[in-house]
Scaffold this active site. Structure first.
Site: not given
Lengths: 383, 393
Positions: B133-134, B136, B168, B250, B376, B378
């Protein structure tokens, strides 16, 4: 919430509507003296509303059909209790329809059930459990003495707080027939009409305007037929009754926590400060998100425990403690945040936040505190 | 999809049980390295795994709800759940489960054109193509929409330049689904969703060593990589919408926590000893262990409850709250495990540390990622606040 059948959905909807119409928070407010404590002369409940609840069959939800009940299960009763918890509705439903009815179902002889359950089921009789003798739940420390006399027993000692003790007609009393306070052996339960000679009752003025009682037993005579279960062997029975009581309290606390959260969330969406709706501030959004997560855990623990009673699940004791401890922690946190997030208005008696805060602390102590149930869960799970 | 009749369920359960029993190689029980996104080289070298993968591929049960033309078995969600339950009952695992099945597959089914589905889904269903998964980028962590990887329309192809991070398994992946910037004027509105062959010229994947010592994540560099025009999913600049949907898939898969975990009480007894009443001989640590274990139990009850309530099967926004509860409970548990072991829970390598102790150290360090990856802590709280609770802003 749990996947409900059609009858349960109807029951829940009906309870939800009735409680909002008939016993909104303003009804509880009427039981208060200014600021705190019970209004003088108040019994800590609304007798007319109680009669209506009985009319709707709520008092007999777990009572067998043979004794005038619906035998509709603990999950169903829990749904009603949760709705009552939403508006902090004051009633002896848990004490009588859940706790006393459970005790009789668990250990009552046919004669005892026939004598007491129909009255509990139709609401004409209010039952309660007189177990604790001090500020902390500690059944094995029972000191109230029962001594054999003739073909019966004589009770002497005190009980407090007895939930709904001033309006109860029947108290299920834990007494010590042998051993010393601290022993699990030697405990016996008795069915004691509260108008028995030698039983003196004193109303306790409690922070949430409910009226638990202090019972003084001065040589109260009990017939041999009024013993519940076996002599000296009541510890396990007391555990089983208290587990059901704790789960019922947890269901009420789930309702209170859910409503306290909903009210607070509405406030976050409308209150303007610094030129913005305060619910747009990330710090408050995250706090709300975290409280929402805690509510999810609490609902799961409570509903799992209620279903475990109906299923006679051997894990019931641990699940009861999980439910009570989880609900205790969550309601404590949400009721405190309800005051905090409302700011100054939340500190006033005029606002409902304080009423949720006060009931939360009473409910937390009732039938085993959060700490007590954590400790019990720990022992049951080998920690 | 329509629910099956109860009688069908029981029949199918028997059928599934019999087939799995006959076909799952018992030698694969408890081989952790081959589970989800395990080592591709180890998997290729393991004959039992390859046999199991091929059998599940032929049966279409790795992705039971996908249509047969895409490599699935055309079954309902209820069938799929039964297969999963029966697989768990024999301590088996789905050898097809991957980022392809959990994330890209469902996304392509919604947004891909027929040619893309036929080109990729069968290879996902057979786990012959591994995906990464590209999303970030170094300058855009949780603020995903700040991504900069350039994608220029060259007429007969796209030209991609930039850098991705936290990808990953990129060093072992065959393909990558990438978010690229096709419009620099708009933020979310300038992003597109592209499928890129990792063998393309100009791609380099470098593993990143983490605090736990593992090399699960990579940096991926795109140096003027040519990508065929047909590899764009959906419309140009529609990538943000597609990515949000994919992230829902996800989050849903992250919340699928199936197995219960081992209680820490016996371990605590061994390391800390017990008092006269048989309790862990540290009142403070005991209290914290109990609280964590109770929260974990309530969490498991919540997963079961939400599964029972989830009649529609679609991704729900409540999943964000669930993810945060899970990461909090599991991170705290990892801390407690190290604390139980004391100084022996802080060894890195060699004597006198036992294998379980060294594993606990690394698991603790690895657990810090739980509240970062997949959005995250948050970001999940923002989602809960805005979507589930309806708070403004």
């Amino acid at each position: 919430m749990a996947v409900l059948n059609e009858e349960q959905t109807m029951l829940k909807d009906m309870a939800s509507q009735w409680v909002r119409d008939r016993l909104p928070v303003t009804a509880l407010r009427g039981l208060y003296d200014h600021g705190g404590g019970g209004r003088s002369g108040s019994d800590g409940y609304d007798a007319d509303a109680w009669a209506e609840m009985a009319q709707m069959g709520w008092c007999g939800i777990i009572v067998p059909e043979a004794y005038g009940g619906a035998d509709f299960g603990y999950l169903s009763l829990g749904l009603v209790i949760e709705e009552l918890g939403r508006t902090l509705a004051a009633s002896p439903l848990i004490s009588s329809a859940l706790v006393a009815a459970s005790a009789l179902r668990l250990a009552g002889t046919q004669d005892q059930q026939a004598r007491w359950l129909p009255g509990i089921a139709d609401g004409s009789l209010i039952g309660t459990l007189a177990l604790d003798e001090g500020p902390h739940h500690a059944p094995e420390r029972t000191a109230l003495a029962a001594t054999a006399s003739g073909d019966g027993w004589t009770l002497s000692g005190t009980k407090r707080p007895v939930q709904d003790g001033m309006i109860a007609n029947l108290a299920i009393v834990a007494a010590r027939t042998s051993g010393a306070p601290g022993d699990r052996d030697g405990l016996t339960l008795f069915l004691v009409p509260t108008d028995s000679a030698g039983l003196e009752r004193q109303a306790l003025d409690q922070v949430d305007a409910r009226r638990p009682a202090l019972y003084r037993f001065d040589s109260v005579n009990i017939a041999v037929n009024d013993m519940l279960g076996e002599v000296g062997k009541a510890a396990d029975l007391i555990d089983a009754i208290r587990d059901r009581a704790a789960i019922g309290m947890a269901a009420e606390m789930l309702g209170s926590a859910t409503q306290a959260f909903d009210i607070t969330l509405d406030y976050l969406k409308t209150r303007v400060q610094f030129g913005a709706i305060i619910g747009s501030f990330q710090a408050l959004q995250h706090r709300a998100a975290e409280l929402f997560g805690e509510l999810q855990l609490t609902r799961s623990a409570v509903e799992t425990a209620l279903a475990a009673i109906d299923a006679d699940d051997p894990a019931l004791p641990a699940l009861a403690s999980l439910a009570k401890a989880t609900a205790g922690e969550t309601l404590h946190r949400i009721s405190s945040q309800m005051v905090q997030l409302h700011g100054g208005i939340g500190m006033t008696h005029e606002h409902d936040a304080g009423l949720y805060l006060k009931r939360a602390r009473v409910a937390e102590q009732c039938h085993g505190s959060t700490a007590w149930h954590r400790e019990r869960w720990a022992r049951l799970n080998g920690y | 999809m329509a629910e099956m009749e109860p009688i069908d369920r029981e029949e199918f359960r028997q059928e599934a049980r019999a087939w799995l029993k006959a076909n799952f190689p018992p030698a694969l029980t408890n081989v952790p390295g081959l589970l989800f996104q395990g080592d591709a080289h180890a998997a290729a070298a393991n004959a039992d795994y390859q046999l199991w993968r091929q059998r599940m591929t032929d049966k279409g049960w790795g992705v039971p709800t996908w249509a047969p033309r895409y490599g699935g078995a055309g079954l309902t969600e209820a069938h799929g759940k039964i297969i999963g339950e029966e697989l768990a009952a024999i301590c088996g695992f789905n050898p097809i489960r991957s980022y392809g099945t959990m994330m890209l597959g469902p996304t392509l089914l919604e947004y891909g054109d027929e040619a893309q589905k036929l080109e990729h889904l069968p290879f996902i269903a057979s786990h012959e193509r591994r995906w990464c998964q590209g999303f970030s980028e170094p300058g855009a962590g949780s603020d995903l929409a700040a991504l900069q990887t350039k994608c220029i329309d060259m007429g007969d192809h796209w030209l991609v330049s930039g850098q991705k991070i936290w990808t990953s398994g990129a060093d072992q992946a065959d393909w990558c689904f990438v978010l690229v910037r096709t419009d620099t004027e708009r933020k979310q509105g300038g992003i597109s969703f592209l499928l890129v062959d990792m063998q393309s010229e100009g791609i380099e994947a470098r593993p990143i060593v983490l605090i736990s010592g593992s090399t699960h994540f990579c940096e991926v560099f795109f140096n003027d990589v040519k990508v065929p025009k047909g590899n764009l999913v959906g419309e140009v600049n529609q990538g943000w919408t597609i990515a949000k949907r994919l992230l829902q898939f996800e989050r849903n898969s992250l919340s699928e926590v199936k197995a219960d975990i081992t209680p820490l009480a016996p371990l605590a007894h061994d390391y800390l000893g017990t008092d006269a009443l048989g309790r862990i001989d540290s009142p403070d640590l005991r209290a914290r262990l109990v609280r964590n274990a109770m929260r974990h139990e309530a969490y498991m009850a919540t997963v079961r409850r939400l599964a029972a309530e989830g009649k529609n099967g679609g991704p729900s926004h409540g999943v964000s709250a669930l993810k945060n509860l899970w990461s909090g409970i599991i991170q705290e548990r990892a801390e407690l495990l190290v604390e139980i072991m004391g100084a022996d829970g802080l060894g890195w390598a060699g004597d006198p540390y036992g294998a379980a102790e060294k594993e606990a150290t690394r698991a603790w360090l690895h657990s810090k990622a739980f509240s970062i990856y997949g959005g995250s802590y948050e970001v999940q709280n923002n989602i809960t606040a805005k979507r589930t609770l309806g708070l403004p802003g």
